[in-house]
Design a protein around this motif. Sequence first.
Motif, PDB file in Angstrom:
ATOM      1  N   LEU A 114      90.004 -15.986  -9.064  1.00  0.00           N
ATOM      2  CA  LEU A 114      89.454 -17.327  -9.181  1.00  0.00           C
ATOM      3  C   LEU A 114      90.559 -18.279  -8.764  1.00  0.00           C
ATOM      4  O   LEU A 114      91.551 -18.425  -9.481  1.00  0.00           O
ATOM      5  N   ASN A 115      90.411 -18.879  -7.603  1.00  0.00           N
ATOM      6  CA  ASN A 115      91.445 -19.769  -7.073  1.00  0.00           C
ATOM      7  C   ASN A 115      92.830 -19.121  -7.164  1.00  0.00           C
ATOM      8  O   ASN A 115      93.809 -19.751  -7.527  1.00  0.00           O
ATOM      9  N   GLY A 116      92.890 -17.821  -6.876  1.00  0.00           N
ATOM     10  CA  GLY A 116      94.158 -17.109  -6.841  1.00  0.00           C
ATOM     11  C   GLY A 116      94.609 -16.525  -8.169  1.00  0.00           C
ATOM     12  O   GLY A 116      95.629 -15.860  -8.226  1.00  0.00           O
ATOM     13  N   VAL A 117      93.873 -16.772  -9.254  1.00  0.00           N
ATOM     14  CA  VAL A 117      94.218 -16.221 -10.568  1.00  0.00           C
ATOM     15  C   VAL A 117      93.354 -14.986 -10.797  1.00  0.00           C
ATOM     16  O   VAL A 117      92.137 -15.025 -10.618  1.00  0.00           O
ATOM     17  N   ARG A 118      93.975 -13.895 -11.198  1.00  0.00           N
ATOM     18  CA  ARG A 118      93.288 -12.610 -11.344  1.00  0.00           C
ATOM     19  C   ARG A 118      92.631 -12.470 -12.721  1.00  0.00           C
ATOM     20  O   ARG A 118      93.268 -12.702 -13.745  1.00  0.00           O
ATOM     21  N   PHE A 119      91.342 -12.067 -12.727  1.00  0.00           N
ATOM     22  CA  PHE A 119      90.584 -11.867 -13.957  1.00  0.00           C
ATOM     23  C   PHE A 119      89.924 -10.496 -13.934  1.00  0.00           C
ATOM     24  O   PHE A 119      89.381 -10.088 -12.908  1.00  0.00           O
ATOM     25  N   GLU A 120      89.930  -9.813 -15.073  1.00  0.00           N
ATOM     26  CA  GLU A 120      89.267  -8.525 -15.193  1.00  0.00           C
ATOM     27  C   GLU A 120      87.795  -8.735 -15.547  1.00  0.00           C
ATOM     28  O   GLU A 120      87.466  -9.505 -16.452  1.00  0.00           O
ATOM     29  N   VAL A 121      86.912  -8.031 -14.850  1.00  0.00           N
ATOM     30  CA  VAL A 121      85.476  -8.090 -15.127  1.00  0.00           C
ATOM     31  C   VAL A 121      85.212  -7.272 -16.385  1.00  0.00           C
ATOM     32  O   VAL A 121      85.545  -6.090 -16.441  1.00  0.00           O
ATOM     33  N   ILE A 122      84.610  -7.939 -17.400  1.00  0.00           N
ATOM     34  CA  ILE A 122      84.329  -7.232 -18.656  1.00  0.00           C
ATOM     35  C   ILE A 122      82.832  -7.030 -18.881  1.00  0.00           C
ATOM     36  O   ILE A 122      82.441  -6.387 -19.850  1.00  0.00           O
ATOM     37  N   GLY A 123      82.005  -7.581 -18.000  1.00  0.00           N
ATOM     38  CA  GLY A 123      80.567  -7.403 -18.159  1.00  0.00           C
ATOM     39  C   GLY A 123      79.785  -8.245 -17.176  1.00  0.00           C
ATOM     40  O   GLY A 123      80.356  -8.914 -16.314  1.00  0.00           O
ATOM     41  N   SER A 124      78.455  -8.192 -17.318  1.00  0.00           N
ATOM     42  CA  SER A 124      77.584  -8.984 -16.461  1.00  0.00           C
ATOM     43  C   SER A 124      76.437  -9.546 -17.285  1.00  0.00           C
ATOM     44  O   SER A 124      76.105  -9.017 -18.352  1.00  0.00           O
ATOM     45  N   MET A 125      75.848 -10.603 -16.779  1.00  0.00           N
ATOM     46  CA  MET A 125      74.705 -11.253 -17.425  1.00  0.00           C
ATOM     47  C   MET A 125      73.426 -10.657 -16.865  1.00  0.00           C
ATOM     48  O   MET A 125      73.375 -10.291 -15.687  1.00  0.00           O
ATOM     49  N   PRO A 126      72.370 -10.605 -17.670  1.00  0.00           N
ATOM     50  CA  PRO A 126      71.073 -10.205 -17.124  1.00  0.00           C
ATOM     51  C   PRO A 126      70.552 -11.308 -16.204  1.00  0.00           C
ATOM     52  O   PRO A 126      71.039 -12.440 -16.246  1.00  0.00           O
ATOM     53  N   HIS A 127      69.582 -10.989 -15.377  1.00  0.00           N
ATOM     54  CA  HIS A 127      68.994 -11.987 -14.475  1.00  0.00           C
ATOM     55  C   HIS A 127      68.437 -13.149 -15.283  1.00  0.00           C
ATOM     56  O   HIS A 127      67.723 -12.954 -16.262  1.00  0.00           O
ATOM     57  N   LEU A 128      68.772 -14.372 -14.880  1.00  0.00           N
ATOM     58  CA  LEU A 128      68.289 -15.579 -15.547  1.00  0.00           C
ATOM     59  C   LEU A 128      67.362 -16.337 -14.612  1.00  0.00           C
ATOM     60  O   LEU A 128      67.611 -16.418 -13.419  1.00  0.00           O
ATOM     61  N   GLY A 129      66.306 -16.917 -15.137  1.00  0.00           N
ATOM     62  CA  GLY A 129      65.381 -17.714 -14.328  1.00  0.00           C
ATOM     63  C   GLY A 129      64.327 -16.859 -13.668  1.00  0.00           C
ATOM     64  O   GLY A 129      64.209 -15.662 -13.911  1.00  0.00           O
ATOM     65  N   ARG A 130      63.553 -17.527 -12.789  1.00  0.00           N
ATOM     66  CA  ARG A 130      62.454 -16.850 -12.086  1.00  0.00           C
ATOM     67  C   ARG A 130      62.532 -17.096 -10.590  1.00  0.00           C
ATOM     68  O   ARG A 130      63.094 -18.076 -10.143  1.00  0.00           O
ATOM     69  N   GLY A 131      61.940 -16.201  -9.857  1.00  0.00           N
ATOM     70  CA  GLY A 131      61.826 -16.376  -8.408  1.00  0.00           C
ATOM     71  C   GLY A 131      63.160 -16.371  -7.700  1.00  0.00           C
ATOM     72  O   GLY A 131      64.091 -15.665  -8.079  1.00  0.00           O
ATOM     73  N   ASP A 132      63.241 -17.208  -6.645  1.00  0.00           N
ATOM     74  CA  ASP A 132      64.432 -17.246  -5.799  1.00  0.00           C
ATOM     75  C   ASP A 132      65.500 -18.210  -6.288  1.00  0.00           C
ATOM     76  O   ASP A 132      66.507 -18.414  -5.619  1.00  0.00           O
ATOM     77  N   ASN A 133      65.287 -18.837  -7.424  1.00  0.00           N
ATOM     78  CA  ASN A 133      66.266 -19.776  -7.955  1.00  0.00           C
ATOM     79  C   ASN A 133      67.391 -18.994  -8.627  1.00  0.00           C
ATOM     80  O   ASN A 133      67.336 -18.692  -9.809  1.00  0.00           O
TER      81      ASN A 133
END
Length: 81
Positions: A25-44
Motif C-alpha cells: 500500500l503506497n510502498g508499505v508492506r501488509f500481510e493478507v489475513i483474510g477476505s470479505m464476502p461479496h458485498l452488494g448486488r449486480g455489477d456494483n
Amino acid sequence: MIVLGNELLKTLFPGRPAVGAFVLLNGVRFEVIGSMPHLGRGDNNWLNMRGYIPFQVMATYFPLKGENHQNSFPLLSISRA
C-alpha cells in the motif's frame, strides 16, 4: 495486516491463496489475513475492490497533510508484493 474485498482478492491473487501473502500500500508492506464476502448486488463492485486496514495503522503510516481533512481518508494504491 489487511483484509481484501473479494474482487480485489481475485484481481491480485487469481486462482491462488492470498492469506499469508503480502501486498504493498503506497510502498508499505501488509500481510493478507483474510477476505470479505461479496458485498452488494449486480455489477456494483466498488466495495469489493477495497482493502481494509485498522484505522490506527492507516493514521500512523498514511497521515493526511494540510488542513480541513477531518473525517477524511487517504486514497492508497494497492499492488501485490
